[in-house]
Design an enzyme around this catalytic site. Sequence first.
Site, PDB file in Angstrom:
ATOM      1  N   GLU A 155     -10.888  -1.016  -3.693  1.00  0.00           N
ATOM      2  CA  GLU A 155     -10.206  -0.220  -2.678  1.00  0.00           C
ATOM      3  C   GLU A 155      -9.061   0.558  -3.343  1.00  0.00           C
ATOM      4  O   GLU A 155      -8.909   0.573  -4.561  1.00  0.00           O
ATOM      5  CB  GLU A 155      -9.631  -1.149  -1.601  1.00  0.00           C
ATOM      6  CG  GLU A 155      -8.610  -2.143  -2.145  1.00  0.00           C
ATOM      7  CD  GLU A 155      -8.225  -3.214  -1.146  1.00  0.00           C
ATOM      8  OE1 GLU A 155      -8.887  -3.323  -0.096  1.00  0.00           O
ATOM      9  OE2 GLU A 155      -7.251  -3.953  -1.425  1.00  0.00           O
ATOM     10  N   ASP A 172       0.811  -1.221   0.000  1.00  0.00           N
ATOM     11  CA  ASP A 172       0.000   0.000   0.000  1.00  0.00           C
ATOM     12  C   ASP A 172       0.847   1.276   0.000  1.00  0.00           C
ATOM     13  O   ASP A 172       0.574   2.212   0.761  1.00  0.00           O
ATOM     14  CB  ASP A 172      -0.931   0.030   1.221  1.00  0.00           C
ATOM     15  CG  ASP A 172      -1.667  -1.264   1.454  1.00  0.00           C
ATOM     16  OD1 ASP A 172      -2.013  -1.923   0.467  1.00  0.00           O
ATOM     17  OD2 ASP A 172      -1.889  -1.624   2.633  1.00  0.00           O
TER      18      ASP A 172
END
Length: 476
Positions: A209, A50
């Site tokens: 996401e 991420d």
Amino acid sequence: MHSVRPPGRRRFRPGALAAAAAASLLLGFAGSAVPAQAAESPVLPGLTADPNIIRFGDTYYMYPTTDGFPGWSGTQFKAYSSKDLVHWKDHGVILDLGPDVSWADIRAWAPAIEAKNGKYYFYYSADTNIGVAVSDSPTGPFKDPLGKPLIARGAYTGQMIDPAVFTDDDGQSYLYWGQGRARVVPLNDDMISFDASKVTDITPVGYNEGTFVIKRKGTYYFMWSENDTRDENYRVAYATGPSPTGPWTKRGVILEKDLSLGIKGPGHHSVVNVPNTDDWYIAYHRFAIPGGDGTHRETTIDKLEFASDGLIKKVVPTLSSIDPVTAGTALPTNTTRSLRSVNFPGRYAVVRSDNLGYLEPVTSSSTTAVKQSATFTVIPGLADSKCYSFRDSSGRYLRHKDLRVRFDASNGTTLFNKDATYCARPGSTTGSVSLESYNYPGRYLRHYYYELRIDAYQDNATFRADSSFTAVSPWA
């Protein structure tokens, strides 16, 4: 703080060829041919995911999730910095949920950061809430100003995770977030609050996401990850639109697996631009190679390119990553500097006792007051973190008013922030910069008969030299 990747010639990572050769077996696609190539990625050590990549001043920063914990139960966030996107320094823990956050102590995921008002705002997922922390430095330490989540679990449908921040040219910042549903809201000027009535659902088809938004040549690009992060088919798609909130037109997938290289599950990305160029880079995670899975991931960087029609070309995932990046015009933020004239090297931008700016001689024998008047702290621009503001030791800012340059204390208004923000452009000599007014594009910080002004650009050598400065070691 230590160097993650030592400088020098591009090299084979120890065991890289063996890892690549074993990848087909360990990753479940025996029989695939894996080319022998230098593996320069992952670019960060160990297991990370991420990654949020951003540039402040002359430095790139990366903020990842620390991966590999059982159940993704990590508690800490770290920061890394680089001058060239290749050699990274580890700045250690910048926020620890245990001691630093009172309302959560597990599942530290997917952070994002933005600079504004002379401070850095760090948005993060914690136990499926979204929090915000503030610091005077991009490497912390960060403190929680609210004592509670900025967005609490259950406030909206889907999970409250994966924050991202985009600041438009007018200085307005937007917060994006969500898993299952994508949402956006304009942030208030304090960057730690928003009007809940302005929250907008912008969920596109296929969204899961990992939202990220950029702007290029007047077009907004909304990107996200599709499928589950534990799935080898995890990938990045995007849409374009006319504003930070859409409406959006989905364009397709721009990053996905390449089994011939052992690359699975590339996604949850971020994008950075090299200042004053059209060079873009994408940071993302993938299954660790060899033998990784969707909970053991690693971070890498590749090029992101645009076609002539403005659409994003398909990203080519690599094991070799990228060469060092050196282009772009930038100033070193969070440092003190003096601005030396290119045209008159013995003269510096100073502010006299009347708070008006001039170009005056400064030498080692000058008084302390004169040296201090020629010394500024360079910070990310009050109106735009990609640009710059200049602050003196008393906290006043180099600001133009009626096109005269002066030092004023901030009144916190949008107009002041714009007047006190300057964007770096290539100067007339190597290593110098010209400082374009953020509020009046096309006007530059310039000395005219030694008075500092904001004047309209003139295409001649004298103007270019008069509006060029070198950021040098500070006098005080």
